[in-house]
Design an enzyme around this catalytic site. Structure first.
Site, PDB file in Angstrom:
ATOM      1  N   LYS A 138       0.838  -1.204   0.000  1.00 54.51           N
ATOM      2  CA  LYS A 138       0.000   0.000   0.000  1.00 54.51           C
ATOM      3  C   LYS A 138       0.871   1.252   0.000  1.00 54.51           C
ATOM      4  O   LYS A 138       0.673   2.173  -0.797  1.00 54.51           O
ATOM      5  CB  LYS A 138      -0.877  -0.018   1.263  1.00 54.51           C
ATOM      6  CG  LYS A 138      -1.847   1.133   1.355  1.00 54.51           C
ATOM      7  CD  LYS A 138      -2.398   1.315   2.771  1.00 54.51           C
ATOM      8  CE  LYS A 138      -3.075   0.071   3.293  1.00 54.51           C
ATOM      9  NZ  LYS A 138      -3.876   0.361   4.517  1.00 54.51           N
ATOM     10  N   LYS A 155       3.286  -2.038  11.367  1.00 51.64           N
ATOM     11  CA  LYS A 155       1.971  -1.959  12.042  1.00 51.64           C
ATOM     12  C   LYS A 155       2.156  -2.321  13.500  1.00 51.64           C
ATOM     13  O   LYS A 155       3.100  -3.029  13.854  1.00 51.64           O
ATOM     14  CB  LYS A 155       0.993  -2.952  11.398  1.00 51.64           C
ATOM     15  CG  LYS A 155      -0.468  -2.641  11.659  1.00 51.64           C
ATOM     16  CD  LYS A 155      -1.006  -1.618  10.678  1.00 51.64           C
ATOM     17  CE  LYS A 155      -2.414  -1.191  10.961  1.00 51.64           C
ATOM     18  NZ  LYS A 155      -2.962  -0.392   9.844  1.00 51.64           N
ATOM     19  N   ASP A 157      -5.537   3.625  13.748  1.00 50.65           N
ATOM     20  CA  ASP A 157      -6.218   2.501  13.068  1.00 50.65           C
ATOM     21  C   ASP A 157      -7.446   2.234  13.939  1.00 50.65           C
ATOM     22  O   ASP A 157      -7.848   3.118  14.724  1.00 50.65           O
ATOM     23  CB  ASP A 157      -5.292   1.279  12.951  1.00 50.65           C
ATOM     24  CG  ASP A 157      -5.837   0.225  11.978  1.00 50.65           C
ATOM     25  OD1 ASP A 157      -5.670   0.400  10.756  1.00 50.65           O
ATOM     26  OD2 ASP A 157      -6.468  -0.762  12.416  1.00 50.65           O
TER      27      ASP A 157
HETATM   28  P1  NDP Z   1     -12.565   2.957  13.835  1.00 50.18           P
HETATM   29  O1  NDP Z   1     -12.135   2.360  15.114  1.00 50.18           O
HETATM   30  O2  NDP Z   1     -12.720   4.417  13.709  1.00 50.18           O
HETATM   31  O3  NDP Z   1     -13.921   2.290  13.336  1.00 50.18           O
HETATM   32  C1  NDP Z   1     -14.030   0.908  13.141  1.00 50.18           C
HETATM   33  C2  NDP Z   1     -15.476   0.578  12.832  1.00 50.18           C
HETATM   34  O4  NDP Z   1     -15.570  -0.799  12.467  1.00 50.18           O
HETATM   35  C3  NDP Z   1     -16.389   0.778  14.029  1.00 50.18           C
HETATM   36  O5  NDP Z   1     -17.656   1.132  13.560  1.00 50.18           O
HETATM   37  C4  NDP Z   1     -16.385  -0.611  14.667  1.00 50.18           C
HETATM   38  O6  NDP Z   1     -17.552  -0.859  15.440  1.00 50.18           O
HETATM   39  C5  NDP Z   1     -16.348  -1.497  13.444  1.00 50.18           C
HETATM   40  N1  NDP Z   1     -15.662  -2.740  13.798  1.00 50.18           N
HETATM   41  C6  NDP Z   1     -14.413  -2.874  14.269  1.00 50.18           C
HETATM   42  N2  NDP Z   1     -14.124  -4.157  14.524  1.00 50.18           N
HETATM   43  C7  NDP Z   1     -15.222  -4.832  14.222  1.00 50.18           C
HETATM   44  C8  NDP Z   1     -15.530  -6.193  14.264  1.00 50.18           C
HETATM   45  N3  NDP Z   1     -14.655  -7.124  14.690  1.00 50.18           N
HETATM   46  N4  NDP Z   1     -16.762  -6.544  13.840  1.00 50.18           N
HETATM   47  C9  NDP Z   1     -17.645  -5.607  13.396  1.00 50.18           C
HETATM   48  N5  NDP Z   1     -17.400  -4.297  13.337  1.00 50.18           N
HETATM   49  C10 NDP Z   1     -16.191  -3.923  13.740  1.00 50.18           C
HETATM   50  O7  NDP Z   1     -11.491   2.419  12.752  1.00 50.18           O
HETATM   51  P2  NDP Z   1     -11.203   2.969  11.293  1.00 50.18           P
HETATM   52  O8  NDP Z   1     -12.421   3.509  10.669  1.00 50.18           O
HETATM   53  O9  NDP Z   1      -9.982   3.788  11.372  1.00 50.18           O
HETATM   54  O10 NDP Z   1     -10.772   1.604  10.550  1.00 50.18           O
HETATM   55  C11 NDP Z   1     -11.687   0.812   9.811  1.00 50.18           C
HETATM   56  C12 NDP Z   1     -10.917  -0.063   8.856  1.00 50.18           C
HETATM   57  O11 NDP Z   1     -10.167   0.761   7.945  1.00 50.18           O
HETATM   58  C13 NDP Z   1      -9.883  -0.995   9.482  1.00 50.18           C
HETATM   59  O12 NDP Z   1      -9.790  -2.173   8.687  1.00 50.18           O
HETATM   60  C14 NDP Z   1      -8.584  -0.210   9.353  1.00 50.18           C
HETATM   61  O13 NDP Z   1      -7.453  -1.058   9.387  1.00 50.18           O
HETATM   62  C15 NDP Z   1      -8.786   0.406   7.984  1.00 50.18           C
HETATM   63  N6  NDP Z   1      -7.997   1.589   7.652  1.00 50.18           N
HETATM   64  C16 NDP Z   1      -7.986   2.686   8.465  1.00 50.18           C
HETATM   65  C17 NDP Z   1      -7.264   3.802   8.107  1.00 50.18           C
HETATM   66  C18 NDP Z   1      -7.278   5.047   8.910  1.00 50.18           C
HETATM   67  O14 NDP Z   1      -6.654   6.034   8.476  1.00 50.18           O
HETATM   68  N7  NDP Z   1      -7.974   5.113  10.036  1.00 50.18           N
HETATM   69  C19 NDP Z   1      -6.450   3.811   6.880  1.00 50.18           C
HETATM   70  C20 NDP Z   1      -6.606   2.648   6.059  1.00 50.18           C
HETATM   71  C21 NDP Z   1      -7.342   1.583   6.461  1.00 50.18           C
HETATM   72  P3  NDP Z   1     -17.638  -0.359  16.960  1.00 50.18           P
HETATM   73  O15 NDP Z   1     -18.011   1.100  16.878  1.00 50.18           O
HETATM   74  O16 NDP Z   1     -18.688  -1.201  17.569  1.00 50.18           O
HETATM   75  O17 NDP Z   1     -16.286  -0.583  17.553  1.00 50.18           O
HETATM   76  O1  2IT Z   2      -4.156   0.911   7.420  1.00 45.31           O
HETATM   77  C1  2IT Z   2      -3.672   2.053   7.284  1.00 45.31           C
HETATM   78  O2  2IT Z   2      -3.156   2.402   6.221  1.00 45.31           O
HETATM   79  C2  2IT Z   2      -3.734   2.973   8.414  1.00 45.31           C
HETATM   80  N1  2IT Z   2      -4.289   2.614   9.452  1.00 45.31           N
HETATM   81  C3  2IT Z   2      -3.112   4.332   8.315  1.00 45.31           C
HETATM   82  C4  2IT Z   2      -1.639   4.246   8.605  1.00 45.31           C
HETATM   83  C5  2IT Z   2      -0.914   5.575   8.691  1.00 45.31           C
HETATM   84  O3  2IT Z   2       0.286   5.505   8.979  1.00 45.31           O
HETATM   85  O4  2IT Z   2      -1.509   6.627   8.458  1.00 45.31           O
END
Ligand code: NDP
Ligand code: 2IT
Length: 444
Positions: free
Chosen positions: A114, A126, A166
């Site tokens: 990525k 990570k 994350d």
């Molecule tokens: P958040 O913690 O902000 O939100 C996660 C969301 O997913 C929440 O609504 C949570 O529910 C739900 N969730 C988490 N685990 C589970 C599970 N086991 N089963 C069902 N629902 C679940 O995280 P992000 O939005 O930052 O991350 C979401 C995804 O995006 C992840 O895969 C992360 O690795 C990926 N990601 C994030 C980036 C970033 O910049 N933040 C960048 C690239 C990828 P609840 O509210 O109940 O906890």
């Molecule tokens: O999965 C991802 O790419 C992230 N959670 C963001 C990582 C970062 O260094 O901004």
């Protein structure tokens, strides 16, 4: 046995208790077959696949902290530094009770490819912990974050390894961790990204992953003669990625009708009210039942189920393995045209193959959600030059990066005779740059 199969066997044997890591490696190595097979002896002699599937190093440590009742709690902390061929290790910190070494390794492995796709100089890493932030007071969160950083601070630095958010790690947690790093190391440096705007954070980082996902999706639609205007979109998750994906999709004229969390999901026939969702999730840190209670057009359902809603576009934005084969069948039966992953590895391998075989345009997370880490790299640039760019400037760079990623993965797939296979295109394009750098740097 082919070299790819030999290494796959080896990875399965050496990491037998890490199913998510094996899944991520299997997907990547299978899609690299045409590249590797065109020059098999060379790749094998240089042990490129063995080297790229073995982390440079991994740290596991005890995280003791005191809860509000005075009880000492102990969690396990992780940081996996996977590959720094093209830049300092870079990748988020996940705080969730499901976290284990295999999950951090799958995320760190994907981050190599990525980060390479962003075109910016960042390697793959990570980390995280099995700490559960749900229901904890701000003081307990701070106690955990300070203890976690007390150990992590030994292994990171602005030119060494730069963690970020994350699942479960947002601005609040990054702030507490940054404060502790500063106290221990005595330096104010860009050691974390996703920082607050008053102490080195970048404008648009909060929005970047969700916005970036939509910039790429829009370019994909455009290249297939379609637009976002008037499309029905199904989103899973209700966190950082889901919220800003929903907001940008709506700004582009689409209607997002679902969101979900770990206990249930919402169908909102009028389209998700982003301001309300932000209030429930970012401010109150509450359940989606509160969204439904405040919104007459919304239905709340327990469990999982967003993929059964008829849509043109599906954007999984919650967590790994949340879109299964039966969901893929339902999406295809309902006429879904496009699936782009906001989360990391949300679609299982059999579901991915079913979608691709049934003509759905499918872009995996390594390309589609790269906007978050790309903007983190822009935050690192701003920290290095001690300047802050405007929202418009960062957002314009993000758009450019996502449009370029789409064309880069499309071209890579075409070069190897796999037009439309954006998963292979992303893995190949990400791999080529890292391998070039690894070869140039000798055996290390
Ligand atoms: P958040 O913690 O902000 O939100 C996660 C969301 O997913 C929440 O609504 C949570 O529910 C739900 N969730 C988490 N685990 C589970 C599970 N086991 N089963 C069902 N629902 C679940 O995280 P992000 O939005 O930052 O991350 C979401 C995804 O995006 C992840 O895969 C992360 O690795 C990926 N990601 C994030 C980036 C970033 O910049 N933040 C960048 C690239 C990828 P609840 O509210 O109940 O906890
Ligand atoms: O999965 C991802 O790419 C992230 N959670 C963001 C990582 C970062 O260094 O901004």
């Amino acid at each position: 046995m082919s070299y790819v199969d030999e290494v796959l066997e080896l990875v399965k044997k050496k990491n037998a208790s890490e199913p998510e890591f094996i899944q991520a490696v299997t997907e990547v190595l299978n899609s690299l077959r045409p590249v590797v097979e065109a020059n098999e002896e060379f790749y094998k002699k240089n042990a490129i696949l063995e080297r790229i599937t073995e982390p440079d190093r991994q740290f596991m440590f005890r995280v003791p902290w005191v809860d509000d009742k005075g009880q000492v709690q102990v969690n396990r902390g992780f940081r996996v530094q996977f590959n720094n061929a093209i830049g300092p290790y870079k990748g988020g910190l996940r705080l969730h009770p499901s976290v284990n070494l295999g999950i951090i390794k799958f995320l760190g492995f994907e981050q190599i490819f990525k980060n390479s796709l962003t075109s910016l100089p960042i390697g793959g890493g990570k980390g995280g912990s099995d700490f559960d932030p749900k229901g904890k007071s701000d003081r307990e969160i701070m106690a955990f974050c300070q203890s976690f950083m007390t150990e992590l601070s030994k292994y990171i630095g602005a030119d060494v390894d730069v963690p970020a958010g994350d699942i479960g790690t947002g601005a609040r947690e990054i702030g507490f961790m940054f404060g502790q790093y500063k106290r221990i190391r005595g330096t104010f440096e860009g050691v974390l990204t996703g920082k607050g705007l008053t102490y080195g954070g970048s404008l648009a980082r909060t929005e970047a992953t969700g916005y970036g996902l939509l910039y790429l999706t829009q370019e994909l639609m455009k290249c297939h003669g379609e637009s976002m205007e008037g499309k029905t979109v199904v989103v899973s998750g209700a966190g950082n990625v889901a919220i800003y994906a929903t907001q940008k999709a709506q700004q582009m004229g689409a209607k997002v009708v679902t969101c979900s969390d770990s206990t249930g999901w919402i169908y909102d026939s009028e389209g998700i009210d982003v301001a309300l969702l932000k209030e429930v999730k970012e401010v109150k840190r509450a359940r989606l039942t509160e969204y439904a209670a405040a919104r007459p057009s919304a239905e709340y359902h327990e469990g999982r189920g967003v993929w059964q809603i008829k849509c043109d576009i599906a954007l999984p934005c919650a967590t790994q393995n949340e879109l299964l084969l039966e969901d893929a069948k339902q999406l295809v039966a309902n006429g879904c045209k496009c699936v782009c992953e906001g989360a990391n590895m949300p679609t299982t391998i059999d579901a991915t193959e079913y979608l691709q075989q049934n003509g759905v345009w499918f872009v995996g997370g390594k390309a589609a959600n790269a906007g978050g880490v790309a903007t983190s790299a822009l935050e690192m640039s701003q920290n290095s030059e001690r300047l802050s760019w405007s929202f418009e400037e960062v957002d314009a760079k993000l758009q450019n990066i996502m449009v370029n990623i789409y064309h880069n993965i499309d071209d890579a797939a075409k070069r190897y005779g796999m037009e439309g296979n954006y998963v292979a295109g992303a893995n190949i394009a990400g791999f080529e740059k890292v391998v070039n750098a690894m070869l140039a740097q000798g055996v290390c």
